[in-house]
Design a protein around this motif. Structure first.
Motif: not given
Length: 387
Positions: A102, A184, A230, A233, A235-237, A239-240, A243, A314, A316
């Protein structure tokens, strides 16, 4: 399995010798529940591993890591995972390794120097604080209740977290909280006023090096540059991070379940029952055969997903399928190993019962199997995916 370059093959052989000759012999089953003892032991082993160039497999070479691809990590982390202490010694244990991923993706230069470099060097520990007690965030990210408000000097965090792995021994935390824009991530030093460890939530796992802490954030003030990535974001971070974390869990726990079956096979070859070796009984042979089939499939699924990640795809959908299959397969393998070895298998004289206890939570951690199955099916129907 994938072919490795000569240099990577040499690295894998060195890691295997290190785990077999240095790490496994130092496992003390009678002290499996003594955190301070095992933390000190892992620190000693990590220093030895660093001196041999065996730590931080995904870390960039410039930062002191090995710079391995995701596909190369499959064999490396499986080797590390053969020991209860191996992932910690080789710096590929959760939550540290996913946090490294991360930070490498999101950290500013100052954050890299302050948090990433010490993490790679093994001089600091991290934790990830996302899950919350009801009615907060669990399997549904929309239920995030922790809040982050802007102040003149930065941010003020308030919230209630739990099952933050290793928080009790961490130097800093990656905390998810909701701002006006949305979820965030924030970097928080655990010594910061307002960041309070309430307790460790004890679980079934032996060789627990960091616990799963409950945390209260009460008017915890952090500077403006504590924001990771950011705003909005998170939840997107996350998820990165998740995964990669799921894949790392798969790799490590394949190694642990493989060791369980190897111990059971050794037992079956030596133990006599009903006038024959246990290995000669067909029902035992069936369990061993099924275990090898499942582990082979688990390795191939994990490798395929890792190669997709290396290719920039991706993952996911594939990581969810892999996580569900592997988490359940390794439990079946370990359960068969315990069954083959009988009473010895459930005792603490041998590692098998402890391996089984370590594997069981993986069907819950990083998304329960049922949640992943639901998400997989929704994607299939919404995207018209063929089986």
């Amino acid at each position: 399995m994938t072919a490795h370059s000569p240099s990577v093959q040499v690295l894998l052989e060195r890691a295997r010798r290190f785990i077999d000759e240095e790490v496994i012999p130092r496992e003390n089953l009678r002290r499996a529940h003594e955190r301070d003892y095992n933390l000190a032991l892992v620190q000693e082993l990590r220093a030895l591993a660093v001196s041999q160039g065996l730590t931080a497999p995904r870390g960039a070479v410039a930062d002191g890591g090995l710079g391995l691809s995701w596909a190369q990590c499959c064999a490396y982390l499986e080797t590390a995972g053969r020991s209860f202490l191996g992932p910690g010694a080789l710096q590929c244990a959760a939550p540290g390794q996913p946090d490294i991923t991360t930070l490498e993706a999101l950290a500013t230069p100052l954050q890299r120097e302050r948090y990433l470099r010490p993490l790679l060097q093994g001089t600091q520990r991290s934790c990830f604080a996302m899950s919350e007690p009801a009615p907060g965030l669990g399997s549904d990210p929309r239920m995030l209740s922790s809040r982050a408000e802007r102040t003149a000097r930065g941010w003020r965090l308030n919230g209630h977290k739990w099952f933050a792995t290793s928080a009790s021994v961490a130097d800093f935390a990656i905390v998810m909280a909701r701002t006006e824009i949305g979820p965030s991530l924030f970097l928080v030093d655990v010594q910061q006023p307002g960041f309070d460890i309430v307790r460790d939530v004890h679980t079934v796992e032996p060789f627990d090096l960091g616990g799963h802490a409950e945390i209260r954030l009460q008017d915890c003030e952090v500077p403006a540059d504590a924001l990771l990535g950011e705003e909005g974001k998170g939840l997107e971070h996350a998820q990165l991070r998740l995964e990669g974390a799921r894949l790392f869990h798969c790799m490590r726990l394949i190694g642990l379940s493989s060791r369980a079956m190897s111990l059971a096979q050794q037992y079956a070859l030596e133990r006599q029952s009903h006038g024959a070796r246990v290995s000669e009984h067909q029902m035992v042979q069936a369990m061993v055969a099924d275990a090898h089939i499942e582990l082979h499939a688990a390795r191939l699924m994990t490798l395929d997903t890792a190669q997709r990640l290396d290719a920039g795809e991706s993952i996911r959908h594939h990581s969810a399928m892999t996580k569900v299959f592997v988490s359940e397969a390794v439990n079946r393998v370990a359960d068969s190993a315990v069954q083959i070895t009988g009473a010895l298998g459930i005792s603490e004289d041998w590692p098998l019962s402890m391996i089984q206890r370590l594997l069981r939570p993986f069907r819950i951690y990083d998304g329960a199997s049922e949640v992943h199955r639901s998400a997989i099916a929704r994607r299939v129907f919404h995207q018209g995916l063929e089986a």
